[in-house]
Design an enzyme around this catalytic site. Structure first.
Site, PDB file in Angstrom:
ATOM      1  N   ARG A   1      23.087  53.001  44.620  1.00 40.79           N
ATOM      2  CA  ARG A   1      23.029  51.317  44.979  1.00 40.79           C
ATOM      3  C   ARG A   1      22.190  50.692  43.603  1.00 40.79           C
ATOM      4  NH1 ARG A   1      19.354  48.051  47.678  1.00 40.79           N
ATOM      5  NH2 ARG A   1      20.303  49.405  49.338  1.00 40.79           N
TER       6      ARG A   1
ATOM      7  N   ASP B   1      34.099  35.485  30.867  1.00 42.33           N
ATOM      8  CA  ASP B   1      34.779  35.593  31.535  1.00 42.33           C
ATOM      9  C   ASP B   1      35.844  36.273  30.674  1.00 42.33           C
ATOM     10  OD1 ASP B   1      36.999  36.721  33.477  1.00 42.33           O
ATOM     11  OD2 ASP B   1      36.601  35.599  34.895  1.00 42.33           O
TER      12      ASP B   1
ATOM     13  N   LYS C   1      41.352  44.087  37.189  1.00 43.78           N
ATOM     14  CA  LYS C   1      42.876  43.308  36.614  1.00 43.78           C
ATOM     15  C   LYS C   1      43.448  44.610  35.230  1.00 43.78           C
ATOM     16  CE  LYS C   1      42.379  40.241  39.572  1.00 43.78           C
ATOM     17  NZ  LYS C   1      40.900  39.441  39.245  1.00 43.78           N
TER      18      LYS C   1
END
Ligand code: PLP
Length: 399
Positions: free
Chosen positions: A62, A187, A212
């Site tokens: 993590r 973004d 994407k």
């Protein structure tokens, strides 16, 4: 080749070879999947020093993992940023940035045309936490400027925007944000760093849904944040540590694999999209086509200024409205009726009832997401097959 030499190579070469060359531990040409949650310390003292930040080393996935680090280094390099942080998804990237830079009582100015999930995060979850979001039409600088006050910390934009392909002037937005002591977050999912590098135009931070185009094959979820080292390290050591939205090593490996072919895929996506946009703009049953590569796009000039290619996303309106769109989507055979985007396969969907169903009726109308709007994520298939598919489906649509 030495890392310093490799770093002088062009974008496509870096994509294939990686920004750091072979795996530093094993010399494996492809960075292995370090599928381990924890890392052994050599001694109690070493463990304590790593925890105290006095020594480099891995502790727990993590907080960092060699496969993730390889992906982060490459993304930082490709976006031209100092550092990057991999996250579990694009949404985790956006929430991590916002919660690193903001606290309750402050506000964020956001473009009114965004990915539906981001819009929902802003409207619901952030407002629940006492962070106010002010929607603006970011194609109008005066409207953006007027939304700022002393408590504005972030200006958040997406360009080209989802789904109407609005182009927003990154340099202009950076200038406004900086004048008010705020950060510009962009973004960059639609364009990818291959076609647009927002940091070059003054943006402070870039976020991606790596799900994407970066992954590119529709087989993984991931995200990434690129920006100044100081902010990225704070995001890693405080926000991501506390919130826990880390990327898995296997997904990082898939994203690294996706990056190798990013330039060739983007060129084919773009080439196909341009051909399809032209085809649609001459079709008698189509009333409007949104594609920044077309000269008729209202911000084509701006797109040329800040992008080096126009990408694979198209939106268009049918003269027959919602019903015509439904017939079209039910009639395509090669294209897949599905949300998401940036895959090698062509995907078709209806924003008003699917990706942007979180927008209210008034919001949809205001930002131009009509009932008849159809969104295409153009894949890398042979473009003639795609046009033939659209053509047979459009024949079934009433005039
Ligand atoms: C998909 C998408 C997101 C969200 O990313 P996830 O990986 O699905 O969490 C954010 N922004 C844009 C532009 C997107 O297309």
């Amino acid at each position: 080749m030495k890392e310093s030499e490799l770093r002088k190579m062009s974008f496509a070469t870096i994509c294939v070879h990686g920004s750091g060359g072979p795996d530093p531990y094993t010399r494996a040409l492809n960075v292995p999947i370090y599928q381990s949650s924890t890392f052994a310390f050599r001694s109690a003292r070493e463990g304590a020093e790593i925890f105290a930040g006095e020594r480099e080393g891995y502790v727990y996935t993590r907080l960092g993992n060699p496969t993730l680090v390889a992906f982060e280094r490459e993304m930082a390099f490709l976006e031209g940023g100092e550092a990057a942080l991999a996250t579990a998804s694009g949404m985790a990237a956006t929430t991590t940035v916002i919660l690193t830079l903001m606290r309750s009582g402050e506000n964020l100015v956001a473009s009114d045309t965004l990915y539906g999930g981001t819009h929902e995060l802003f409207r619901h979850t952030l407002s629940k936490m006492g962070i106010e979001v002010r929607d603006v039409d970011a194609t109008k600088p005066e409207e953006v400027e007027a939304a700022f006050d002393a408590n504005t910390r972030i200006l958040f934009i997406e360009t080209p925007s989802n789904p109407t392909l609005k182009i927003i002037d990154i340099a202009k937005m950076a200038e406004i944000a900086h004048r008010h002591g705020a950060k510009l977050v962009v973004d960059n999912t639609f364009a990818t760093p291959y076609y647009q590098r927002p940091l070059q135009f003054g943006a402070d931070i870039v976020v991606h849904s790596a799900t994407k185009y970066i992954g590119g094959h529709g087989d993984t979820i991931g995200g990434v944040i690129v920006g100044p080292k100081e902010i990225i390290e704070k995001a890693r050591r405080e926000t991501l540590r506390d919130l826990g939205g880390c990327l898995s090593p296997f997904n990082a490996w898939l994203l690294l694999r996706g990056l190798k072919t990013l330039p060739v895929r983007m060129e084919r996506h773009s080439w196909n999209a341009m051909r399809i946009a032209q085809y649609l703009s001459f079709h008698p049953k189509v009333s409007k086509v949104y594609y920044p590569g077309l000269r008729i796009h209202p911000q084509h000039e701006l797109a040329v200024k800040q992008m080096t290619g126009f990408g694979g996303m198209i939106a268009f309106e049918l003269k027959g409205g919602r019903r015509a769109g439904e017939i079209l989507m039910d009639s395509v055979k090669l294209m897949t009726l599905a949300v998401s985007l940036g895959d090698v396969d062509t995907l078709i969907e209806h924003p008003a009832s699917m990706t942007h169903s979180t927008y209210t009726r008034e919001e949809l109308e205001k930002v131009g997401i009509t009932e008849g709007l159809v969104r295409l994520s153009v894949g890398i298939e042979d473009v003639n097959d795609l046009i033939n598919d659209l053509s047979q489906a459009l024949k079934k649509v009433p005039a």
